[in-house]
Design an enzyme around this catalytic site. Sequence first.
Site, mmCIF file in Angstrom:
data_model
loop_
_atom_site.group_PDB
_atom_site.id
_atom_site.type_symbol
_atom_site.label_atom_id
_atom_site.label_comp_id
_atom_site.label_asym_id
_atom_site.label_seq_id
_atom_site.Cartn_x
_atom_site.Cartn_y
_atom_site.Cartn_z
ATOM 1 N N SER A 17 85.757 -42.934 31.088
ATOM 2 C CA SER A 17 87.083 -42.897 31.707
ATOM 3 C C SER A 17 87.711 -44.295 31.745
ATOM 4 O O SER A 17 87.955 -44.885 30.696
ATOM 5 C CB SER A 17 86.966 -42.279 33.100
ATOM 6 O OG SER A 17 88.228 -41.991 33.652
ATOM 7 N N HIS A 46 86.475 -33.454 33.502
ATOM 8 C CA HIS A 46 86.290 -34.904 33.466
ATOM 9 C C HIS A 46 84.903 -35.305 33.961
ATOM 10 O O HIS A 46 84.232 -36.148 33.361
ATOM 11 C CB HIS A 46 87.375 -35.563 34.321
ATOM 12 C CG HIS A 46 87.574 -37.015 34.018
ATOM 13 N ND1 HIS A 46 88.123 -37.468 32.840
ATOM 14 C CD2 HIS A 46 87.300 -38.133 34.752
ATOM 15 C CE1 HIS A 46 88.184 -38.783 32.850
ATOM 16 N NE2 HIS A 46 87.680 -39.219 34.002
ATOM 17 N N ASP A 91 89.652 -31.306 30.506
ATOM 18 C CA ASP A 91 89.678 -32.606 31.185
ATOM 19 C C ASP A 91 91.087 -32.887 31.715
ATOM 20 O O ASP A 91 92.041 -32.984 30.942
ATOM 21 C CB ASP A 91 89.249 -33.704 30.220
ATOM 22 C CG ASP A 91 88.926 -35.016 30.907
ATOM 23 O OD1 ASP A 91 89.561 -35.315 31.933
ATOM 24 O OD2 ASP A 91 88.047 -35.743 30.414
#
Length: 390
Positions: free
Chosen positions: A159, A359, A331
């Site tokens: 991320s 995610h 996601d």
Amino acid sequence: MATAIKCHNSVLNKAYSLHIEIVELIPSKGYPCETHTITTLDGYILELHRIPYGRNYKRRLGHRPVALLQHGLIGSSTTWLLNSAHQSLPFLLADAGVDVWLGNNRGNSYSKRHTTLDPDEKEFWEFSWDEMAKYDLPAEINYILDITNNTQLYYVGYSQGTAIAFAKFSEDQQLAKKVKHFIALAPVAHVGHITSGLRLLVPFSNHITTFLDLFHGGAVDASPTIIKTLSSFVCTGFGEDLCMHGLTFLMGDMNGHSINKSKVDVYNAQCISSTSAKVLMHWAQAIKSNRFQHFDHGIKGNFWRYGQRNPPLYYPSNITVPVALFTGGNDALADPTDVSWLLTQINVTHHVDIPWYNHLALILGYDAKDLMYPFLIPIITGRPWSPTYQ
């Protein structure tokens, strides 16, 4: 200098895992661990955690691959280690013969120190993820290569950990040459299509002072004790389904696919660390503009900082490092539309997409050992991977 801690074995149970620190967590699963501290050029003191070898892989002389794993937004090194050993990437890498390092960006619970500033001071929190890219990432990479006597390492970002790498490697080719392969989990650069609760911050993106005042000067710093206690209370008193909503604001839909519901209270308690309000503001700006760019200080601030009206863009197309992408079709932060743009910008060697992954599953999915790691681990080790134990 490197500081190797003396780790004590602990019996890990559910109640204890809500509060355990990483220096106890790693040896509780049978692995060696070290704590290292480094100082960035602008004075932030970062803490790195190292798993030098695995429990089934004896220490030996000679060259071994080195990997740096970097957490995401409001995360820490602990985030990588919350599943069982045979489901957690750092432990599997260590057992495959990799020298594993876990980074911590400035301002999180392990890197909340500075050579001259105190976290109680407003000035301590004067950073966005620009500074993480500019200062933290090179400090970590250079330190690890120096300690391990290597010229290159493998970088695994998750991320925001991918965003700072896309940013830095696009502007610093000398540092980029020190990375043999960049492995991006839930990669983010353009974020205009995200559907998570971060979108609620967008109306504040042009009101920097007002936004920062909401956080009394710049810290997004919920007490770990409060987070862990509240997580335990909610998950015990109201059940797993409600507990799943603890991370929903940031992560999007927390469906049960590939997420171990019985451990969600642990995830809630351990996945959330601290950061600066400017980091959140930076993402709010990025969502609104759908541009991968430096922090927007406003017209006057931009002229003073950058010599131009608008913040400069980052250009992932400048990155020469080979990149392997691991994405999820569900996601809410690394949205497939935004990822599709990124795919056109970089030198992609692998792209593994798991349609139902959200995610969080890209770092905590219990079936990642079957769906992701057989592709990911060989990139680092150079040989086919098969689990040493189940």
